[in-house]
Design an enzyme around this catalytic site. Structure first.
Site, PDB file in Angstrom:
ATOM      1  N   ARG A  45       0.790  -1.223   0.000  1.00 47.93           N
ATOM      2  CA  ARG A  45       0.000   0.000   0.000  1.00 47.93           C
ATOM      3  C   ARG A  45       0.822   1.273   0.000  1.00 47.93           C
ATOM      4  O   ARG A  45       0.362   2.303  -0.459  1.00 47.93           O
ATOM      5  CB  ARG A  45      -0.901   0.024   1.214  1.00 47.93           C
ATOM      6  CG  ARG A  45      -2.111  -0.851   1.000  1.00 47.93           C
ATOM      7  CD  ARG A  45      -2.805  -0.944   2.260  1.00 47.93           C
ATOM      8  NE  ARG A  45      -4.230  -1.038   2.068  1.00 47.93           N
ATOM      9  CZ  ARG A  45      -5.080  -1.010   3.065  1.00 47.93           C
ATOM     10  NH1 ARG A  45      -4.660  -0.823   4.271  1.00 47.93           N
ATOM     11  NH2 ARG A  45      -6.358  -1.137   2.846  1.00 47.93           N
ATOM     12  N   GLU A 213      -7.948 -30.602  12.167  1.00 49.87           N
ATOM     13  CA  GLU A 213      -6.778 -29.729  12.299  1.00 49.87           C
ATOM     14  C   GLU A 213      -6.436 -29.586  13.775  1.00 49.87           C
ATOM     15  O   GLU A 213      -7.324 -29.625  14.628  1.00 49.87           O
ATOM     16  CB  GLU A 213      -7.095 -28.342  11.755  1.00 49.87           C
ATOM     17  CG  GLU A 213      -7.433 -28.320  10.288  1.00 49.87           C
ATOM     18  CD  GLU A 213      -7.563 -26.893   9.789  1.00 49.87           C
ATOM     19  OE1 GLU A 213      -6.560 -26.337   9.346  1.00 49.87           O
ATOM     20  OE2 GLU A 213      -8.669 -26.329   9.895  1.00 49.87           O
ATOM     21  N   ASP A 232     -15.951 -21.874   6.145  1.00 49.69           N
ATOM     22  CA  ASP A 232     -14.515 -21.909   5.891  1.00 49.69           C
ATOM     23  C   ASP A 232     -14.061 -23.234   5.273  1.00 49.69           C
ATOM     24  O   ASP A 232     -13.163 -23.260   4.441  1.00 49.69           O
ATOM     25  CB  ASP A 232     -13.784 -21.670   7.228  1.00 49.69           C
ATOM     26  CG  ASP A 232     -12.281 -21.550   7.071  1.00 49.69           C
ATOM     27  OD1 ASP A 232     -11.843 -20.894   6.107  1.00 49.69           O
ATOM     28  OD2 ASP A 232     -11.536 -22.098   7.911  1.00 49.69           O
ATOM     29  N   HIS A 237     -13.933 -26.998   0.690  1.00 44.35           N
ATOM     30  CA  HIS A 237     -13.042 -28.172   0.662  1.00 44.35           C
ATOM     31  C   HIS A 237     -13.800 -29.502   0.812  1.00 44.35           C
ATOM     32  O   HIS A 237     -13.606 -30.433   0.038  1.00 44.35           O
ATOM     33  CB  HIS A 237     -12.002 -28.088   1.777  1.00 44.35           C
ATOM     34  CG  HIS A 237     -11.189 -26.827   1.769  1.00 44.35           C
ATOM     35  ND1 HIS A 237     -10.806 -26.194   0.610  1.00 44.35           N
ATOM     36  CD2 HIS A 237     -10.687 -26.072   2.778  1.00 44.35           C
ATOM     37  CE1 HIS A 237     -10.099 -25.116   0.920  1.00 44.35           C
ATOM     38  NE2 HIS A 237     -10.015 -25.021   2.224  1.00 44.35           N
ATOM     39  N   LYS A 336     -11.299 -27.593  14.249  1.00 43.94           N
ATOM     40  CA  LYS A 336     -10.007 -27.040  14.689  1.00 43.94           C
ATOM     41  C   LYS A 336      -9.708 -27.586  16.080  1.00 43.94           C
ATOM     42  O   LYS A 336     -10.618 -27.972  16.817  1.00 43.94           O
ATOM     43  CB  LYS A 336     -10.099 -25.522  14.764  1.00 43.94           C
ATOM     44  CG  LYS A 336     -10.396 -24.887  13.411  1.00 43.94           C
ATOM     45  CD  LYS A 336      -9.312 -23.939  12.994  1.00 43.94           C
ATOM     46  CE  LYS A 336      -9.614 -23.281  11.676  1.00 43.94           C
ATOM     47  NZ  LYS A 336      -8.614 -23.560  10.638  1.00 43.94           N
TER      48      LYS A 336
HETATM   49  C1  BG6 Z   1      -8.160 -22.931   4.531  1.00 41.42           C
HETATM   50  C2  BG6 Z   1      -8.976 -22.524   5.726  1.00 41.42           C
HETATM   51  O1  BG6 Z   1      -8.913 -22.839   3.359  1.00 41.42           O
HETATM   52  O2  BG6 Z   1      -7.723 -24.272   4.706  1.00 41.42           O
HETATM   53  C3  BG6 Z   1      -8.190 -22.691   7.020  1.00 41.42           C
HETATM   54  O3  BG6 Z   1      -9.371 -21.168   5.576  1.00 41.42           O
HETATM   55  C4  BG6 Z   1      -7.622 -24.087   7.122  1.00 41.42           C
HETATM   56  O4  BG6 Z   1      -8.982 -22.400   8.149  1.00 41.42           O
HETATM   57  C5  BG6 Z   1      -6.897 -24.475   5.832  1.00 41.42           C
HETATM   58  O5  BG6 Z   1      -6.726 -24.115   8.212  1.00 41.42           O
HETATM   59  C6  BG6 Z   1      -6.497 -25.940   5.858  1.00 41.42           C
HETATM   60  O6  BG6 Z   1      -5.702 -26.210   4.735  1.00 41.42           O
HETATM   61  P1  BG6 Z   1      -4.624 -27.373   4.751  1.00 41.42           P
HETATM   62  O7  BG6 Z   1      -4.085 -27.392   3.364  1.00 41.42           O
HETATM   63  O8  BG6 Z   1      -3.615 -27.009   5.796  1.00 41.42           O
HETATM   64  O9  BG6 Z   1      -5.371 -28.617   5.125  1.00 41.42           O
END
Ligand code: BG6
Length: 489
Positions: A45, A213, A232, A237, A336
């Site tokens: 920026r 995670e 998210d 995913h 998480k």
């Molecule tokens: C992202 C999410 O798209 O994917 C995150 O926003 C998440 O919250 C991440 O931690 C997980 O990705 P990976 O590749 O580490 O499994």
């Protein structure tokens, strides 16, 4: 080999750019896949940040690259590709003309605009790109998930971007699709007759798709507390993985055929509305607990707020109403601060139709196929076998274990972002999401959000556990149990 290209990374000093995008491009360089003469233009920026940027990038690479990947010589060569530019993405000022001047030095080359920005400013950024004349025929725009916060906001964002870019120029990223192991899912299904013939409701009892995670909020409280795990992780995913597991074979491996097959799965997903949400979806939030031998704070402590209904865990029992999958529950789960970091697909087959051995030989466990996507990549198939060291007929489960991580242990660095950025530069949209897929995914997610807004709050789970008890109960209703890595025979 790809021709030299330019990639402008809007939000060049942001978390995603420093943690993922620059390391990915550095890896592309190291592998010889970043064409000589290409330019990486991260936007900052302010003027003073422009001068500092090279050092910021240097530090980011040292911090975020894996062991043994960084070396000074490669960094020096890679830094030659970096051309930091000053641009404020919402202000239509002279800096954009300067950017245009730089890009127009190579008018014919592939030009990628990577919007590593909050979705709320996608539209304005594209508008200024258009007003300032930066969009050429060879330009593509890459946008991050989640697109919007609901179906309606996603449509608005997509429509706005669509005013300035044609659909074929819009590359919506879901980095899970760039993971080599996720692509291997299709290879496994569509190049092995063994699986393709045993991939339906006649032979499969249930399928679990789980992404757990161990990390918590990290530094993303502002984003995460508004989004939650459903937006998210599940909207993108998990639904993408579900599509790859459940879809029919595309007739060709091009973007059009693959997306069509994925969309048929999304269309056949049984809607979860009102009471069906209460019955089939569990949301959770972590409270303090122990993870890897350390005490970790709960979500509210990390957030620094007294209360929040944001879910950090979701488990769903889904059904796909078509011939292939009629009656097979698909269990989706993500969270998480869970016990282990793991992404895997577990296919549980039906029991044998008749047990010729009788109870004395032990229980015949149904076959199970486990496709682990991360952290280490493997395929495990559990079969029943005779115990060879016993005279009498005794059966036991044995596991065929193919460790793909071991096979590629020398110098292989799978990197989803590298793959996807190079695909965008090469104008290959096969691993990106079509606008209609975004629409269908939100159509399924929106009623779940609506129900949660009306009713209830997340069930609590200890950090370092496998989620709330209600998630176990969800499967118990069908006599199923979650397959938790490290906990099953
Ligand atoms: C992202 C999410 O798209 O994917 C995150 O926003 C998440 O919250 C991440 O931690 C997980 O990705 P990976 O590749 O580490 O499994």
């Amino acid at each position: 080999m790809l021709n030299p290209f330019d990639i402008v990374i809007f939000g060049g000093g942001g978390d995603l750019a420093l943690r993922k995008l620059l390391p990915a491009l550095y890896r592309a360089y190291q592998e010889g896949n970043l064409p000589e003469g290409s330019r990486i233009l991260p936007t900052v920026r302010e003027q003073n940040k422009q001068q500092e940027f090279i050092e910021t990038a240097h530090q980011a690479l040292q911090t975020h690259l894996g062991k043994g990947e960084y070396n000074k010589k490669d960094w020096q060569a890679f830094s030659e590709f970096l051309v930091p530019v000053v641009t404020n993405v919402t202000e239509e000022d002279d800096n954009w003309d300067k950017l245009r001047g730089i890009l127009d030095e190579e008018l014919q080359r592939s030009r990628v605009f990577y919007l590593s920005l909050p979705p709320a400013v996608y539209g304005r950024c594209c508008e200024i790109l258009s007003i300032k004349g930066l969009i050429t025929e060879q330009s593509r725009v890459v946008v991050e998930k989640p697109i919007g916060y609901c179906g309606e906001s996603a449509e608005e964002i997509n429509a706005k971007i669509g005013e300035f870019f044609q659909e074929k120029q819009i590359f919506r990223i879901d980095h899970y699709l760039g993971k080599e192991t996720v692509q291997n899912l299709m290879a496994l299904r569509f190049s092995n007759v063994l699986f393709e013939n045993l991939w339906d409701a006649k032979t499969i009892d249930n399928i679990q798709i789980s992404i757990s995670e161990t990390v918590g909020l990290e530094s993303r409280a502002g984003f995460y507390d508004k989004a939650g795990a459903l937006r998210d992780m599940v909207q993108n995913h998990l639904l993408q993985l579900l599509c790859l597991v459940a879809m029919e074979s595309p007739h060709k491996l091009n973007a059009h055929s693959i997306r069509n097959e994925k969309m048929k799965v999304l269309e056949a997903l049984r809607p979860l509305v009102d009471e069906a949400v209460d019955d089939n979806v569990v949301r959770g939030q972590y409270v303090p607990g122990e993870l890897g031998g350390k005490l970790v704070p709960g979500y509210l402590e990390e957030l620094g707020e007294g209360s929040s209904k944001t879910e950090t865990f979701v488990a769903i029992r889904a059904h796909i109403d078509n011939w292939r999958w009629s009656g097979v529950p698909f269990y989706l789960r993500t969270g998480k601060r869970m016990k282990e970091r793991c992404a895997e697909i577990v296919v549980e087959y039906k029991p044998v139709s008749h047990n010729v051995y009788g109870q004395a030989a032990g229980t015949i466990q149904p076959n199970r196929l486990v496709i682990r996507l991360q952290p280490e990549e493997s395929i495990q198939l559990t079969l029943m076998s005779k115990q060879l060291d016993k005279l009498e007929m005794q059966l036991e489960p044995v596991t065929l274990n193919i460790s793909l991580s071991d096979k590629y242990s020398n110098g292989y660095h799978s990197d989803a972002y590298k793959r996807l950025m190079l695909d965008a530069a090469a104008n290959n949209p096969a691993l990106f999401i079509h606008r209609d897929e975004v629409r269908l995914a939100w159509k399924w997610i929106d009623p779940i959000i609506a129900r949660w807004q009306q009713k209830g709050s997340p069930s609590l789970y200890r950090a370092g556990s496998w989620g709330p008890e209600s998630a176990d109960e969800l499967l118990e209703e069908n006599n199923h149990v979650w397959f938790n890595v490290g906990e099953q025979a």
